[in-house]
Every structure is written in C-alpha cells, then in structure tokens.
Enzyme design. Sequence first.
Site: not given
Length: 745
Positions: A307, A707
């Site tokens: 990520r 998030e």
Amino acid sequence: MNTAIVGHALRHDSALRHASGEARFLDDLPEPAGTWHAALALSPVAHGRLRGLDLPEGVRAILPADIPGQNDIAPIGHGEVLLAETLVEHHGQPLAILVAPTRDAALRAAAAARPRIETLPPVLSIEAALETGSFLVPPQIIAEGDVEAALAAAPHRLTGEFRAGGQEHFYLEGQIALAIPGEEGEMLVHSSTQHPTEVQHVVARVLGEPYHRVTVQCRRLGGGFGGKESNASWVAAAAALAARVTGHPVKLRLSRRADMAATGKRHPFLYRWQAGFDEEGRLLALDATLAADGGHSLDMSGGVVFRALTHALNCYGAPALRVLACAVKTNHVSNTAFRGFGGPQGALLMEDVLHRAAAQLGHDVESLRLRNLADRTPYGQRLEPALTRRVLAEAKADAEWDRLRAEAASFNAEHPTLRKGVGSFCCAFGIAFGIPHLNQAGALVHVYTDGSIRLAHGGTEMGQGLFIKVAQVVAEVFGMPVEAVGLAPTSTAEIPNTSATAASTGSDLNGWAAHAAAMAVRDRMAEVAARHLRCTPESLRFEDGHVLPPGGNEGMRFGELAKLCWRERVSLSATGFYRTPDIHWDAGRMRGEPFFYFTYGAAVAEVLLDTLTGEHRCLSAHLVQDCGRSLNPAIDLGQIEGAFVQGMGWLTSEELWWDGDGRQRTLGPSTYKIPGSRDVPPVLRARLLEGSEARAGALFRSKAVGEPPLLLATAVVNALRDATGVPSLGLPATAERLLAAIRNR
Ligand code: MTE
Ligand code: MOS
C-alpha cells in the site's frame, strides 16, 4: 414512519450506551464460574538466546512445550511463534503464560518470572538492517520510463532523505480475550478482534484442532485501528491455550504496559529520493526508496509495503520513475496494520519532494501540486484529477486560504518569536484489500414472524459505525425502520471464512453481502404477497413498514406478510455473499487495478509555533472528504474528525522511543503523547464533498471513509514547514525536532 433510511444521519446504534456505560465490552461480560486469569512473562531484552526461565512457585506456567498444536501464530504463511523457544527477538516478546485464579496473582507471577538470556547485539535501525540486506519483504519496484536518463536530462535535480515514526494504536480497550473450553476440544473464544476468522484459525492451529471446534465471537471492540487484526489472534490463542491446559475458562487482558510492549505498531519508514524537475516545476523523474521497519517478524508487512508503494505518488505523477519499497527485519516488536496501512506513509514522499522543490526552485508549493496532478497511477489505474482539484479548491475556499496566508504573514511580521504557518494537502486513497481474494464477505438475515429482522454479517464493530450502516442497508431493502433490525454479534459460527474488518472496506463488503441476503428473503416474501394481493411480485413496494401493491390499493403490514410466509412454509432466512468485481493485479509486471475506486480528500491547516520552545498548536483545520453518496453523514463526519486527530498525533506528538539496548521506553501515556481534547484544533470544520457519487457498483454509490481522512493531518505538517521555513521535516514533528529544525535552518 420514515423509511428513507440509507443516506440519513442516524446516530451510532450504541451511541447512548457508549455514553452511559451500558454498552458491554468484553471485560464487562459476566465471567463464567471458575474463570482463571492469564498474564504474560515478557522478554526484558531485545535480542538473545533463551537459556531458561525461573518461575515463581504456586502458579501454573505455560511454556512452548505445553502447546498441543503448533507454536505458530503467523497471520500469513508460517513461522511466527506465540512463545519464544530459543531465540528472543524483541523487548517485550512473550516467553510464558502465567495462569492463576485471580488477575492480580497472574500479574504478580508474570512480574516475578526471571528469564535467563544470553544477550546478542540487536539490530535497531532501518539503516543497519538495509546494510546487511535483512529483508522481511524483499524490494518491490514500480517503474516506468528510463529514470536515469530522465534524471540526467532534467534541468533541476534534487535529493532528499527523511523519516517518519511509527504509532501505537492506543485503543481505549486494550487487547483482551476470554476462552471457554467445552466438550471434545471445543473452544468458545470471546475476542476483541477485527478478524474473528483469523482468531479461529490461529487458536485452532495452536490447539491442534479443526476449525469447526473453535467459535469466535465479538460484539464490539473499544477501538482497533488495525491493532486488532493480527495481534488479537495471538492474544486469543494465549487465552485458549491456557484454557486448554488448565481446563478453566481463561481471560487474558493485557495491561497497557504489556500491550504497548508486546503488540505491533504502525511501521516507521525511511525515505531516500532523487528527483528531476523542469523550470516550471514539473516533476520529470523520480527515483525513490521507501524502507519500512517491519520489526522482528513478517506479520502483515507485505501488505503495508504494497500500500505504501501504490500510494507513494499519491495523486501525482512523473513520466519516468522507479519507486522501491521494502520492509527490513529489526529487533523491534513486529509492526502491523494501522489506519491507512502504509498509505499515509506512502503519501508523505511527494510532500517532501514538492516542498523541497518549491523551496529550491522558487515556486509556490500550491502551484506545484496542481502542475503535477496525474490522471493515472504509475501502475496503470485511472485517477480523477478533477476530483482532487475540487476537494482541494473547496477546502481552500472553506478555510479562506488567501486571507489565512495574509494574516499569517502580517502576524509573523509583528511577532519576533511566534510564527504562524498555513499548509494544504490533498490525496487519493485506493479502496479494496491489496490482496484481491480478501475482497469478499458474507451475511445472514432472518425475518421473524412478527416482522422483526435479525442481521448478522462478517464485519466487526469497533466504533466506526459499521453496524448501523449495514442495518440501514437491510432496513432500506425491507422498507422497515432501522430499529426493526436487530444486530447480532460477529461470530464465526454464523458467518464463516471472513476477511478482517479492515482496509476501510467494512461497509462496502458487508453492506453488499447483507443486501444480497435481504433481497433473497424479500424476493420470496414478494412471491407470497403477490399471490395474496393479486399483482406481480415486481410491482410490489416495501415501504413504511408495509408491502404495497400498485395503484394505491391497501397492502399489508410487513409483519403480517412474514406470518403469512411462515404459514405457507416459505423460508424467511437467507445468506448473502459478495465479492468485489473488476479488481486485478499482475505481480510480475507490477501493474493492474488493485482498487475498486479511489476516495479523494483535502485539508487546510493553520498552526502557531513558538520558536523558543518548538511547541505548536493547530489553530484551525478545514477538511473536505469525498464519501460519494454517504450512507450515513453523521457517522462519516465522526470518522473524518477522529481520523484527522489521530493522524495529527502520529505526525506531531506521538514518538516511540527505544533505548540503546533496544528496550522500548515509551510504554504508557506518561511517556507517549497521544492527542488530548485540547490538541483538537479550536476550529475543526469537516464536511463531505457535496454532489459526489461513487462509481456504478458501489454500495448505494457511497465511498468508504474509515482510513483515508487520517492522511489529511499531513496538512498540519505542511503548515509547520511553512511556519519553520524548513521544507523537509523529520516526523513526528515534536517540539524537540521542530526546535532543532529551526536552529539548523
Ligand atoms: N473508527 C473507530 N471509532 N475505531 C476504530 O478502531 N478503525 C479504523 C477505521 N475507523 C477504527 C475506526 C480502521 S483502521 C479501519 S480499516 C476502518 O475503521 C475499518 O472499518 P470500516 O471498514 O467499516 O470502515
Ligand atoms: Mo485498518 S489499518 O485496515 O484495520
């Protein structure tokens, strides 16, 4: 009765009970008779050979030899131990489980345990691990064009190096599990976990039982933030092992100190980069290395690195680039998921690059942002620069950017020691698990004969409002008020083979699965209703607690229809399943479309810095986040505000500190500074981007929110760059670091 439910700002289903204290967390559950308590003996050193363990008399100590299955708690693959056998690899590593009838006795015994360890030199920095090539995740590279040639040809070349620190999750409710042994090797485990299925698997592996003998249940967590994905699993396995060995129900509740010592944190990162720019400030070439400190074992570092890598260019692009990301092995506790999962660390890279370039080339960083927006990621997924521009422009308009800048300038002209700074930030965050097969979910919906509904799905409620959102989806399908939907605790017995509630995908995945289950029941009910109301099933409307035929004729109450279905022996229960379509990744070429969509967010922050002490305050923050057509704007706003403040903590005040021997010395709130209520900016204006709509196939055209807004706190760092006049700051930007930055300017 108002049944236009999806999209409404309904409060969290437990909001009042959270406030009154009636919401039951794991430690509030009545303990079964005969419950014993466990505590962990932890390693006092960072690296060494375990020669023995002197234990106090009179308590039951559980050692690796007592494990009936495997001493292996790895969330992915194999080879991470629950209890150290011969090698100790970090300060705080569990060595033994002490069990006693009371928690105090167990804690006393754990404190009295004396391991005999022959110490070895620990590896404590990313640099040291890079030097020896000690990787947990070997370098992954995304490349495009000829970066060397492009760098050589660029009119301006810049280099940079900086680092970002880790972060302790500091969930209010610490890690906890209660294991209750049953017949024939059965084990019921109550666990404060984001990932009941993984708890089931790890408990079963440690006990040497098939999965079906282990049932894991969780009604709610007092916060997880990624810290209760893999780490909850080994805590539960320790409780279950103790329960198996003693035959008692066993509860393990880590003290805050043990929790901070023994559980993983956000990955710290080291960044090194070289960039080429043209005269106008266009990025022509970027060669960057991102190295994460993975700690002593793999855990989920592979996913975090992926990520970080896929978010390293954020919403920007370069015609030639090579970005390398890796995770090194050190003698720190094994780092893990934390809100953003490497994405926030990835996005810091371009902020450093752009701010240095602006300073060195004499540009305004704001113009560099706009000049370098990209319409696709370096790995080939489409971005929407128009949306980035829009959220950024709206955040600036909300904050009255020009006025703020002018005020800061005049304030600074008048004050010799105080300085104001203003910064912006914008980002694109990809939504989906990076590992394609994790993007699946299940749900189970029962309709009872009084018309009340029971909803179970595989997601866990950690305060983020997942349960109310999924209940809204089900209520919408049946045209019933949301109060008619009863929420079941998450259980592996009801929904099997689930993914963690993580990657912000909880409502996308479980919402769709619940939608499928509810639609299956509704379709069957519609068949029955159509026969009785003499119309086609398709023409029926489920609305306001009724089932209505076309033409304004009287229908029947939903509960009446449920009873009718039962009389006609029609099933009122169904499972639902969902898998995210379209996502794919080619690991050989490092190209693909790993995300279902991107969410966009922007922020403007204003800080006031005391140049004599290095202390600062964030005076105002304006945030705009794209949630598509929000399922629940009240919940989403709460997520945005909370994530922003949590991000501020990571970037400005929360500093993890290990001494020269690798002992972690920040093991409580006295030495580790999380944001308090007075660190929240006095002006904090968050809002959802209006008129936005997610792609076709997104749940009611909504976008995930859990998030992404954490990244918006980067605007505070950018405001501090402005206030200090230092374009590159080490993070967290504590008073100490800011003072040093000003002095060395
Ligand atoms: N919000 C609260 N109140 N508590 C939490 O623990 N975890 C965050 C975020 N918001 C968290 C939270 C993290 S790390 C994730 S991945 C998402 O919630 C998970 O939930 P979702 O997928 O339902 O958004
Ligand atoms: Mo969140 S870090 O994906 O649990």
